[in-house]
Design a protein around this motif. Structure first.
Motif, PDB file in Angstrom:
ATOM      1  N   SER A  80      40.360 -11.607  46.775  1.00  0.00           N
ATOM      2  CA  SER A  80      40.147 -10.181  47.016  1.00  0.00           C
ATOM      3  C   SER A  80      38.916  -9.677  46.263  1.00  0.00           C
ATOM      4  O   SER A  80      38.135  -8.869  46.793  1.00  0.00           O
ATOM      5  CB  SER A  80      41.385  -9.386  46.598  1.00  0.00           C
ATOM      6  N   GLU A  81      38.720 -10.159  45.037  1.00  0.00           N
ATOM      7  CA  GLU A  81      37.538  -9.764  44.274  1.00  0.00           C
ATOM      8  C   GLU A  81      36.250 -10.245  44.936  1.00  0.00           C
ATOM      9  O   GLU A  81      35.242  -9.529  44.959  1.00  0.00           O
ATOM     10  CB  GLU A  81      37.641 -10.317  42.850  1.00  0.00           C
ATOM     11  N   ASN A  95      31.904  -2.912  56.959  1.00  0.00           N
ATOM     12  CA  ASN A  95      33.173  -2.300  56.588  1.00  0.00           C
ATOM     13  C   ASN A  95      34.287  -3.329  56.372  1.00  0.00           C
ATOM     14  O   ASN A  95      35.326  -3.007  55.799  1.00  0.00           O
ATOM     15  CB  ASN A  95      33.632  -1.308  57.663  1.00  0.00           C
ATOM     16  N   THR A  96      34.081  -4.549  56.842  1.00  0.00           N
ATOM     17  CA  THR A  96      35.112  -5.580  56.758  1.00  0.00           C
ATOM     18  C   THR A  96      34.485  -6.883  56.278  1.00  0.00           C
ATOM     19  O   THR A  96      33.384  -7.241  56.712  1.00  0.00           O
ATOM     20  CB  THR A  96      35.793  -5.815  58.120  1.00  0.00           C
ATOM     21  N   ALA A  97      35.200  -7.580  55.387  1.00  0.00           N
ATOM     22  CA  ALA A  97      34.727  -8.862  54.868  1.00  0.00           C
ATOM     23  C   ALA A  97      35.761  -9.943  55.169  1.00  0.00           C
ATOM     24  O   ALA A  97      36.971  -9.675  55.193  1.00  0.00           O
ATOM     25  CB  ALA A  97      34.482  -8.771  53.363  1.00  0.00           C
ATOM     26  N   ASP A 132      39.062  -1.464  55.775  1.00  0.00           N
ATOM     27  CA  ASP A 132      39.625  -0.124  55.596  1.00  0.00           C
ATOM     28  C   ASP A 132      41.150  -0.133  55.576  1.00  0.00           C
ATOM     29  O   ASP A 132      41.774   0.745  54.956  1.00  0.00           O
ATOM     30  CB  ASP A 132      39.132   0.800  56.712  1.00  0.00           C
ATOM     31  N   ASP A 133      41.761  -1.107  56.261  1.00  0.00           N
ATOM     32  CA  ASP A 133      43.225  -1.172  56.305  1.00  0.00           C
ATOM     33  C   ASP A 133      43.809  -2.064  55.228  1.00  0.00           C
ATOM     34  O   ASP A 133      44.990  -2.414  55.272  1.00  0.00           O
ATOM     35  CB  ASP A 133      43.691  -1.645  57.688  1.00  0.00           C
ATOM     36  N   GLY A 134      43.004  -2.469  54.247  1.00  0.00           N
ATOM     37  CA  GLY A 134      43.513  -3.238  53.124  1.00  0.00           C
ATOM     38  C   GLY A 134      43.202  -4.719  53.195  1.00  0.00           C
ATOM     39  O   GLY A 134      42.322  -5.158  53.945  1.00  0.00           O
ATOM     40  N   PHE A 135      43.949  -5.485  52.420  1.00  0.00           N
ATOM     41  CA  PHE A 135      43.751  -6.922  52.267  1.00  0.00           C
ATOM     42  C   PHE A 135      44.838  -7.670  53.024  1.00  0.00           C
ATOM     43  O   PHE A 135      46.016  -7.301  52.968  1.00  0.00           O
ATOM     44  CB  PHE A 135      43.791  -7.294  50.782  1.00  0.00           C
ATOM     45  N   GLU A 136      44.443  -8.729  53.721  1.00  0.00           N
ATOM     46  CA  GLU A 136      45.407  -9.557  54.445  1.00  0.00           C
ATOM     47  C   GLU A 136      45.084 -11.019  54.210  1.00  0.00           C
ATOM     48  O   GLU A 136      43.917 -11.422  54.223  1.00  0.00           O
ATOM     49  CB  GLU A 136      45.376  -9.252  55.943  1.00  0.00           C
ATOM     50  N   ALA A 137      46.124 -11.836  53.979  1.00  0.00           N
ATOM     51  CA  ALA A 137      45.944 -13.264  53.729  1.00  0.00           C
ATOM     52  C   ALA A 137      46.937 -14.055  54.557  1.00  0.00           C
ATOM     53  O   ALA A 137      48.141 -13.771  54.553  1.00  0.00           O
ATOM     54  CB  ALA A 137      46.128 -13.576  52.250  1.00  0.00           C
TER      55      ALA A 137
END
Length: 300
Positions: A80-81, A95-97, A132-137
């Protein structure tokens, strides 16, 4: 000779103004630390290009940010970092990585009965995105195991019964004669077919999945299946493995249902997809079964 400013072609304007979903690099060699061991990993790193008038992204910034993963155990917080670094270095552009990491995790596995142990490699990939909608794994793992066909076992038992009836039609039964017959080649006239099988598991991890629960997921899957592939063995282990196969008959449907139930109970799994493949020794084709829970698509 005076040093002239180096041109930055990527900062120019594109010929066609269109935003792009993903721009980056694939198959980057990267040392990773997984399950306490260093492995040869591969990374695919990218960001969205949401500014139509921008010609491109700064790929070197993505590449250099990956160094944050080199000397530490792989965790979701670290990923995430890195994704935050991707976005910060592309402020106003993206906007998205995205970051996909993969390789083979090495786990030391004990033999069934003897004191031996050996290493097994488990292919895995960790697919992460941040926006924008958070982190997903999403964690993908492959677990190999042995599966013995229940139908083949029943047919083999029937042939052994028939052979017994024929061999003892005029012979008085005694404990010693039956025991000797069971220990002969005639007593195992037919054997059920087994196959080296694979379970392909994808799980959407919860935010509390620290450290990366790869070993626990593999342990849970192998326990559910009951006949994980072995490493170093003695004859006593091989005999125990034969016993486990004989008492653990499975169609691909059975294996899939076992994994489905196990993953439903895992505290760090928010959703999953299972695809089981039995590479048959009877047919030239494979037997396949799939199942999923709280997964976005029902496609094969």
């Amino acid at each position: 000779m005076s040093q002239l400013p180096l041109p930055d072609i990527a900062s120019g304007s594109p010929l066609i103004d269109t935003a792009l979903d993903w721009v980056g690099m694939e198959q980057i060699a990267l040392p990773l630390h997984v399950a306490g061991r260093s492995i040869v990993g591969r990374a695919s790193a990218g960001v969205s290009l949401d500014t139509p008038e921008a010609r491109g992204v700064h790929m070197s910034r993505l590449y250099l940010a990956l160094s944050e993963l080199e000397n530490h155990e792989l965790t979701l917080s670290m990923v995430s970092e890195v994704l935050d670094t991707f976005l910060a270095s592309h402020a106003g552009l993206s906007n998205t990585a995205f970051l996909d990491l993969g390789g083979e995790a090495l786990l030391n596995r004990p033999a069934l009965l003897s004191p031996l142990s050996g290493w097994k490699a488990y292919p895995f990939s960790l697919r992460c995105r941040q926006g924008d909608d958070g982190f997903e794994a999403v964690l993908d793992i492959t677990v190999g195991y042995s599966s013995t066909c229940p139908c083949s076992a029943a047919l083999a038992r029937q042939l052994i019964q028939q052979a017994f009836d024929e061999d003892f039609v005029d012979i008085p039964l005694s404990h010693e004669s039956v025991r000797a017959w069971l220990g002969s080649e005639q007593g195992i006239l037919a054997t059920p077919h087994s196959q080296r099988s694979q379970a392909h598991i994808s799980v959407r991890l919860s935010g509390d999945a620290e450290p990366l629960p790869l070993p626990s997921l593999i342990d849970s899957a192998e326990k559910a299946l009951g006949t994980a592939l072995q490493t170093a063995v003695k004859r006593v282990d091989e005999q125990a493995f034969a016993l486990a196969n004989g008492q653990n008959l499975m169609f691909c449907e059975d294996a899939t249902r076992r994994l489905h139930r196990t993953l439903q109970r895992h505290p760090l799994v928010e959703g999953f997809r299972v695809r089981v493949v039995h590479g048959e020794s009877l047919h030239a084709h494979d037997a396949v079964a799939c199942s999923q829970s709280d997964w976005p698509s029902a496609s094969r």
